[in-house]
Design an enzyme around this catalytic site. Structure first.
Site, short mmCIF file in Angstrom:
data_model
loop_
_atom_site.label_atom_id
_atom_site.label_comp_id
_atom_site.label_asym_id
_atom_site.label_seq_id
_atom_site.Cartn_x
_atom_site.Cartn_y
_atom_site.Cartn_z
N ASP A 84 50.61 42.79 48.95
CA ASP A 84 50.49 43.29 47.57
C ASP A 84 49.10 43.05 46.99
O ASP A 84 48.34 42.21 47.48
CB ASP A 84 51.52 42.59 46.67
N HIS A 236 49.98 38.71 50.25
CA HIS A 236 49.03 39.36 49.34
C HIS A 236 47.68 39.52 50.02
O HIS A 236 47.22 38.61 50.71
CB HIS A 236 48.85 38.53 48.06
#
Length: 707
Positions: A84, A236
């Site tokens: 992400d 991430h």
């Protein structure tokens, strides 16, 4: 004076200015929205009710576009690594390099604003066989935004990806979401809304919580599936320092590869077709336009930062120069004069008057009460309709002459007085100005130096008891008189004010008298004197009290004329840039200073105010308060220093903060209006100020300070 020039037609440029400022604010706000993208998967707000139980106990891939939610899980020993908050120019390439070394594929949930900033990374992600999903355009918490914002976030992200890759995105992971059991009711409702536009929700089985940077071993443990189960793993590649994520990813892939796990995309993991069909031409075009708009907004914000920085540097540099020159001027004044003779030769005071009934008696009485021994006063009535000349004649004062003429304008009245004057030294005075008894004596002593051709006095605002008068008082002391000290030291005085100025008669005759082809005849005349090779100096002790505008409308009219006329004079005398001597000092010192600080920076001031409003919306208030307070403190020190130099009380300083919210805007809008008038080729009429006689009543014939 009443110079009759056609008034320009009603202007549309104010509307254009407002639209331009609104567009600037919109562009800056757009940049602020996309530039403050955060990261991480932590909670966006306080506790909220959970999503329905059938969702929180199901798989991480959700189809919510039907009447019954459908959830899917990954098969055993299958891992869909998801990343992400990217793409990030530093961390995304490193993560792609690790994946490539391990022959692994993954799904990247990208932030649309970052896609526009780094489209080449999104294309690389696709080229290396990975999948792309949406993580909204600005990393917004879709569970707490209105429906229109939700739709905008999703459509902009789709367009951004389409513009960069030519593909659509259908997978969606909400910012601040994590595993299925943690899904909240508002987030679930947002996912149901997004399903209506074809989005498939993806949550996670394992949240590595790498955004907290707990250490590489902790990230590996949190991301590892248990007992051979399949899992969607949340990591991430953007939103902060992801060095631990890169190191943990390498270890995780090595460990799970040894346990016969396969690494694939979310769609391939559940056996679904590609989630990225080709995008239509409209989506690609919209994405390209969106990327250009974002780049333009970022460039505009950078330009505004540069403008503010430049204005700040120039402002500080101006202050330093003013203070240094003021100190030099003070030392020069206090230094014992060379053995020059006292000037006591006859002086003619010329008072041009047009409808000055409110003040003319006080003006003439103050001149007659002068301590100077050889003085004649010439009042030139320029076709007044209020009995100005009659008032002066009824006074019956010795040494006062009245000359009547048809209305022809202030320059013509001054030239009439110059021709009629008997003395070799002339003092030009406005009809609303009151002198102190020693003003004329102090004003003309500089003529003991044969190189001095003209002398500026010290103009003070008499009607300063109201707020508007106090603001003008501060402006006169800080701006006008502090500047005049600097001009005196730099030998480039551009303006001797019409309220109080002294000239050699021979100088005025040599330059052709007072010019009539600009609205700032005092500035035009002063520049002509400098270009003729004479020195122009400032005498701070020669004080004249004048009536300042008492309403914003009158202030606007006066300053509009001043500003427009000053620009006319600057253009008329532009060739001084190439001249030697005093004219060259005007051209290479005075004119650039006027251009920067009286034209260019005021023109940029509306944009600066818009940037300040943008700062209230997107910048930390503590930083704004600190910056504004620092600038105000700097202005306060400058004002206090200027007041001390002029031997004025510090009381008016209280009005300085309030000056920033009304008076400053009027002043820069005057410059905008003047520039537009000049550019479109209109001519401005004289704009005479209505007199009330307040200054004369406050000051009196002895010129006492109005306190």
């Amino acid at each position: 004076m009443a110079r009759h020039v056609a008034r320009p037609d009603p202007r549309a440029h104010w509307l254009l200015l407002l639209l331009g400022l609104a567009a600037l604010l919109a562009a800056l706000s757009f940049n602020g929205l996309v530039a403050n993208v955060s990261g991480g998967s932590g909670p966006a707000g306080g506790p909220a009710e959970p999503a329905p139980r059938q969702i929180t106990t199901g798989g991480p891939v959700l189809r919510l576009d039907g009447p019954t939610p459908a959830a899917r899980r990954l098969p055993p020993r299958t891992v869909a690594l998801t990343f992400d908050d990217g793409p990030d120019p530093r961390w995304t390439p490193q993560i792609l390099d690790v994946l490539r070394r391990h022959h692994a594929h993954a799904t990247f949930f990208v932030v649309g604003a970052r896609v526009d900033e780094h489209p080449e990374l999104v294309r690389r992600i696709l080229a290396e066989g990975h999948e792309i999903g949406s993580h909204t355009f600005t990393h917004a918490d879709l569970g707490s935004v209105p429906t229109w914002r939700l739709g905008t976030e999703l459509s902009w992200t789709r367009n951004a990806v389409a513009g960069a890759t030519g593909r659509e995105v259908t997978l969606l992971r909400l910012p601040f979401s994590s595993t299925t059991p943690t899904l909240t009711g508002p987030q679930y409702r947002a996912l149901r809304e997004a399903a209506g536009s074809g989005h498939v929700a993806v949550l996670a089985d394992r949240d590595a919580r790498d955004w907290q940077r707990p250490g590489v071993p902790a990230i590996v443990r949190a991301a590892s599936p248990q007992g051979g189960a399949g899992a969607v793993v949340l990591l991430h590649d953007g939103g902060g320092d992801r060095s631990q994520t890169v190191a943990a990813l390498d270890q995780l892939l090595s460990r799970l590869d040894g346990e016969d796990y396969r690494f694939t995309t979310v769609s391939a993991g559940i056996g679904a077709p590609s989630s990225m069909p080709p995008a239509g031409g409209g989506a690609r075009s919209s994405g390209t336009v969106l990327r250009w708009a974002q780049a333009g907004a970022a460039g505009l914000a950078s330009a505004m930062n540069l403008l503010l920085g430049t204005a700040l540097v120039l402002g500080v540099a101006r202050l330093v120069v003013q203070v240094v020159c003021a100190q030099l001027h003070v030392r020069r004044v206090r230094r014992p004069r060379r053995r020059l003779p006292e000037v006591r030769e006859p002086v003619s005071v010329i008072v041009p008057a047009y409808n000055e009934a409110a003040n003319i008696a006080a003006t003439v009485r103050s001149l007659v009460a002068s301590s100077y021994p050889a003085l004649e006063v010439i009042v030139v009535d320029d076709g007044s309709s209020d009995g100005t000349a009659d008032i002066v004649e009824r006074l019956g004062l010795r040494g006062v002459r009245v000359i009547r003429q048809a209305n022809a304008g202030k320059p013509a009245a001054l030239n009439t007085g110059i021709r009629a004057a008997r003395a070799g030294l002339l003092v030009l005075v406005d009809g609303d100005t009151v002198f102190q008894p020693d003003t004329v004596y102090r004003l003309v002593q500089g003529f003991a130096d044969p190189t001095v051709g003209a002398i500026s006095g010290n103009t003070k605002v008499a009607n300063r008891r109201r707020m508007l008068g106090t603001w003008q008082h501060l402006e006169y002391v800080i701006g006008f008189n502090l500047d005049r000290r600097m001009y005196d030291v730099l030998e480039c005085m551009p303006t001797i004010p019409g309220a109080i100025g002294a000239f050699r008669r021979e100088v005025l005759l040599a330059v052709g008298g007072v010019p009539a082809d600009t609205l700032a005849e005092d500035t035009d005349l002063t520049m002509k004197v400098l270009r003729a090779g004479w020195r122009v100096v400032y005498e701070e002790g020669a004080i004249a009290w004048t009536e300042a505008p008492s309403s914003l409308r009158q202030l606007w009219r006066q300053r509009y004329r001043w500003c427009y006329g000053t620009m006319q004079a600057m253009w008329k005398h532009r060739h001084a840039l190439r001249e030697p001597g005093a004219g060259g000092k005007l051209g290479r010192r005075g004119l650039p200073y006027l251009t920067v600080f009286q034209v260019v920076l005021p023109l940029a001031a509306p944009a600066v105010d818009v940037f300040a409003l943008y700062g209230l919306l997107f910048l930390p208030w503590s930083a704004l308060v600190l910056a504004w307070g620092g600038l105000l403190l700097l202005q306060g020190f400058t004002a206090a220093y200027a007041l001390r130099l002029d031997r004025e009380r510090y009381g008016p300083l209280w009005a300085l903060p309030f000056q920033q919210f009304v008076y400053r805007q009027v002043m820069y809008l005057v410059v905008v209006q003047s520039v537009v008038t000049a550019v479109v080729g209109n001519r401005l009429r004289w704009q005479r100020m209505a007199r009330t006689g307040e200054a004369a009543a406050l000051v009196g014939v002895q010129g006492r300070a109005p306190y």
